[in-house]
Motif scaffolding. Structure first.
Motif, PDB file in Angstrom:
ATOM      1  N   GLY A 149     -34.750 -21.489  11.447  1.00  0.00           N
ATOM      2  CA  GLY A 149     -35.817 -20.867  12.045  1.00  0.00           C
ATOM      3  C   GLY A 149     -35.600 -20.068  13.180  1.00  0.00           C
ATOM      4  O   GLY A 149     -36.873 -19.476  13.881  1.00  0.00           O
ATOM      5  N   THR A 150     -34.532 -19.991  13.876  1.00  0.00           N
ATOM      6  CA  THR A 150     -34.258 -19.341  14.990  1.00  0.00           C
ATOM      7  C   THR A 150     -33.372 -18.029  14.847  1.00  0.00           C
ATOM      8  O   THR A 150     -32.308 -18.196  14.361  1.00  0.00           O
ATOM      9  N   LEU A 151     -33.914 -16.883  15.257  1.00  0.00           N
ATOM     10  CA  LEU A 151     -32.862 -15.740  15.211  1.00  0.00           C
ATOM     11  C   LEU A 151     -32.344 -15.372  16.815  1.00  0.00           C
ATOM     12  O   LEU A 151     -33.126 -15.033  17.653  1.00  0.00           O
ATOM     13  N   LEU A 152     -31.156 -15.663  16.598  1.00  0.00           N
ATOM     14  CA  LEU A 152     -30.489 -15.671  17.983  1.00  0.00           C
ATOM     15  C   LEU A 152     -30.522 -13.958  18.343  1.00  0.00           C
ATOM     16  O   LEU A 152     -30.197 -13.215  17.385  1.00  0.00           O
ATOM     17  N   PRO A 153     -30.587 -13.792  19.624  1.00  0.00           N
ATOM     18  CA  PRO A 153     -30.501 -12.158  20.023  1.00  0.00           C
ATOM     19  C   PRO A 153     -29.079 -11.449  19.657  1.00  0.00           C
ATOM     20  O   PRO A 153     -28.004 -12.254  19.912  1.00  0.00           O
ATOM     21  N   SER A 154     -29.310 -10.069  19.417  1.00  0.00           N
ATOM     22  CA  SER A 154     -28.175  -9.453  19.372  1.00  0.00           C
ATOM     23  C   SER A 154     -27.167  -9.402  20.885  1.00  0.00           C
ATOM     24  O   SER A 154     -27.783  -9.140  21.616  1.00  0.00           O
ATOM     25  N   CYS A 155     -25.579  -9.453  20.500  1.00  0.00           N
ATOM     26  CA  CYS A 155     -25.084  -9.327  21.681  1.00  0.00           C
ATOM     27  C   CYS A 155     -23.619  -9.039  21.239  1.00  0.00           C
ATOM     28  O   CYS A 155     -23.299  -9.494  20.128  1.00  0.00           O
ATOM     29  N   ALA A 156     -22.788  -8.744  22.211  1.00  0.00           N
ATOM     30  CA  ALA A 156     -21.303  -8.567  21.950  1.00  0.00           C
ATOM     31  C   ALA A 156     -20.712 -10.088  21.710  1.00  0.00           C
ATOM     32  O   ALA A 156     -21.285 -10.887  22.491  1.00  0.00           O
ATOM     33  N   TYR A 158     -18.338 -11.527  22.911  1.00  0.00           N
ATOM     34  CA  TYR A 158     -17.770 -12.053  24.311  1.00  0.00           C
ATOM     35  C   TYR A 158     -19.000 -12.516  25.042  1.00  0.00           C
ATOM     36  O   TYR A 158     -18.674 -13.091  25.991  1.00  0.00           O
ATOM     37  N   ASN A 159     -20.115 -12.118  24.896  1.00  0.00           N
ATOM     38  CA  ASN A 159     -21.149 -12.512  25.573  1.00  0.00           C
ATOM     39  C   ASN A 159     -22.098 -13.453  24.712  1.00  0.00           C
ATOM     40  O   ASN A 159     -23.146 -13.804  25.268  1.00  0.00           O
ATOM     41  N   PHE A 160     -21.520 -13.943  23.724  1.00  0.00           N
ATOM     42  CA  PHE A 160     -22.350 -14.582  22.646  1.00  0.00           C
ATOM     43  C   PHE A 160     -22.567 -16.277  23.231  1.00  0.00           C
ATOM     44  O   PHE A 160     -23.817 -16.713  23.234  1.00  0.00           O
ATOM     45  N   LEU A 161     -21.754 -16.725  23.916  1.00  0.00           N
ATOM     46  CA  LEU A 161     -21.883 -18.143  24.457  1.00  0.00           C
ATOM     47  C   LEU A 161     -23.031 -18.071  25.598  1.00  0.00           C
ATOM     48  O   LEU A 161     -23.782 -19.074  25.785  1.00  0.00           O
ATOM     49  N   ASP A 162     -22.741 -17.002  26.523  1.00  0.00           N
ATOM     50  CA  ASP A 162     -23.773 -17.000  27.671  1.00  0.00           C
ATOM     51  C   ASP A 162     -25.309 -16.736  27.180  1.00  0.00           C
ATOM     52  O   ASP A 162     -26.303 -17.417  27.457  1.00  0.00           O
ATOM     53  N   ARG A 163     -25.555 -16.006  26.110  1.00  0.00           N
ATOM     54  CA  ARG A 163     -26.891 -15.753  25.429  1.00  0.00           C
ATOM     55  C   ARG A 163     -27.420 -16.884  24.679  1.00  0.00           C
ATOM     56  O   ARG A 163     -28.366 -17.171  24.715  1.00  0.00           O
ATOM     57  N   LEU A 164     -26.384 -17.832  24.061  1.00  0.00           N
ATOM     58  CA  LEU A 164     -26.739 -18.817  23.313  1.00  0.00           C
ATOM     59  C   LEU A 164     -27.108 -19.910  24.184  1.00  0.00           C
ATOM     60  O   LEU A 164     -28.189 -20.793  23.945  1.00  0.00           O
ATOM     61  N   GLU A 165     -26.554 -20.077  25.370  1.00  0.00           N
ATOM     62  CA  GLU A 165     -27.061 -21.030  26.247  1.00  0.00           C
ATOM     63  C   GLU A 165     -28.292 -20.551  27.047  1.00  0.00           C
ATOM     64  O   GLU A 165     -29.230 -21.760  27.257  1.00  0.00           O
ATOM     65  N   ALA A 166     -28.622 -19.687  27.143  1.00  0.00           N
ATOM     66  CA  ALA A 166     -30.067 -19.154  27.551  1.00  0.00           C
ATOM     67  C   ALA A 166     -30.957 -19.065  26.481  1.00  0.00           C
ATOM     68  O   ALA A 166     -32.159 -18.798  26.898  1.00  0.00           O
ATOM     69  N   THR A 168     -33.416 -20.748  23.872  1.00  0.00           N
ATOM     70  CA  THR A 168     -34.449 -21.915  23.591  1.00  0.00           C
ATOM     71  C   THR A 168     -34.182 -22.325  22.181  1.00  0.00           C
ATOM     72  O   THR A 168     -34.610 -21.550  21.291  1.00  0.00           O
ATOM     73  N   LEU A 169     -33.482 -23.497  22.041  1.00  0.00           N
ATOM     74  CA  LEU A 169     -33.297 -24.044  20.794  1.00  0.00           C
ATOM     75  C   LEU A 169     -33.815 -25.669  20.755  1.00  0.00           C
ATOM     76  O   LEU A 169     -33.638 -26.245  21.800  1.00  0.00           O
ATOM     77  N   ASP A 170     -34.363 -26.044  19.616  1.00  0.00           N
ATOM     78  CA  ASP A 170     -34.701 -27.433  19.355  1.00  0.00           C
ATOM     79  C   ASP A 170     -33.532 -28.347  19.380  1.00  0.00           C
ATOM     80  O   ASP A 170     -32.277 -27.791  19.178  1.00  0.00           O
ATOM     81  N   ASP A 171     -33.724 -29.445  19.711  1.00  0.00           N
ATOM     82  CA  ASP A 171     -32.621 -30.622  19.737  1.00  0.00           C
ATOM     83  C   ASP A 171     -31.855 -30.515  18.446  1.00  0.00           C
ATOM     84  O   ASP A 171     -30.531 -30.947  18.527  1.00  0.00           O
TER      85      ASP A 171
END
Length: 228
Positions: A149-156, A158-166, A168-171
């Motif tokens: 149920g979570t749509l991760l933001p678009s990004c290049a 090489y930036n994916f891990l940083d965007r993923l860390e930022a 909000t995801l449930d445990d």
């Protein structure tokens, strides 16, 4: 000079020697060094042809070191010398056709890369594998997050891990993708290291630097172009 054709298979090598248009010897071995009695140091000089393949550069250098004249056959023109014309895979026949072409002086040769270009090509192959692995992991993580149920933001990529860390995801989702994220971090580290190595190689190569002056062409693209 002797005329020899080799068919380099994954598990064995077909050897054929031709003299004046006639086959004088055939043999099949599992490794190149098993041909030392026929092609090793001190044997009569031979012109030895074989298809361009993964091991072609190694075979080329070994035969040259043994005192022979290696020729790598252009795979796009194999049919012109009869290879594959028998409509079935037969290594012995392919080696014979190559040897006959050597004997007749009509081998369509492939370009032989310099040792430096070969090393560049190997590094680029490693980089390609890492980039493809990264892409696969990013796509998989996006799919798993979307399934929760979570749509991760678009990004290049090489930036994916940083965007993923930022993000909000449930445990539950974090725990689910944790193994993939851990591996992706390792892939990114190795990819950064390979990119640094390639950049150093490219900067030392005047032809790579020249190609990179074209609009939209970076060092990696220029190096890839020159590696073939």
């Amino acid at each position: 000079m002797r005329s020899v054709g080799l068919d380099l298979g994954a598990r064995h090598i077909a050897y054929c020697e031709v003299r004046e248009g006639k086959v004088v010897e055939r043999v099949a071995v599992t490794r190149l060094d098993e041909l030392a009695s026929r092609l090793g140091p001190g044997t009569p000089p031979a012109c030895v042809a074989f298809e361009a393949a993964r091991e072609a550069w190694h075979v080329h250098d070994t035969l040259k070191g043994w005192g022979h004249q290696p020729k790598i056959v252009d795979t796009t023109r194999l049919k012109t010398i009869g290879v594959g014309q028998h409509k079935r895979k037969n290594d012995a026949l392919d080696a014979e056709h190559i040897a006959l072409a050597v004997d007749a002086g009509r081998i369509p040769e492939a370009h032989v890369l310099s040792p430096e270009r070969r090393e560049l090509r190997k590094k680029l192959s490693v980089r390609q594998a890492l980039v493809e692995t990264r892409t696969q992991y990013v796509v998989t993580i996006r799919g798993l997050a979307r399934a929760e149920g979570t749509l991760l933001p678009s990004c290049a990529p090489y930036n994916f891990l940083d965007r993923l860390e930022a993000t909000t995801l449930d445990d539950k989702t974090r725990l689910l993708i944790a193994p993939l994220t851990a591996v992706l971090k390792v892939v990114e580290e190795h990819l950064a290291h390979v990119d640094d190595e390639l950049e150093l190689i490219a900067k030392r190569d005047p032809l790579v630097r020249l190609c990179a002056t074209a609009p939209g062409v970076g060092l990696i693209v220029a190096a890839t172009f020159l590696s073939v």
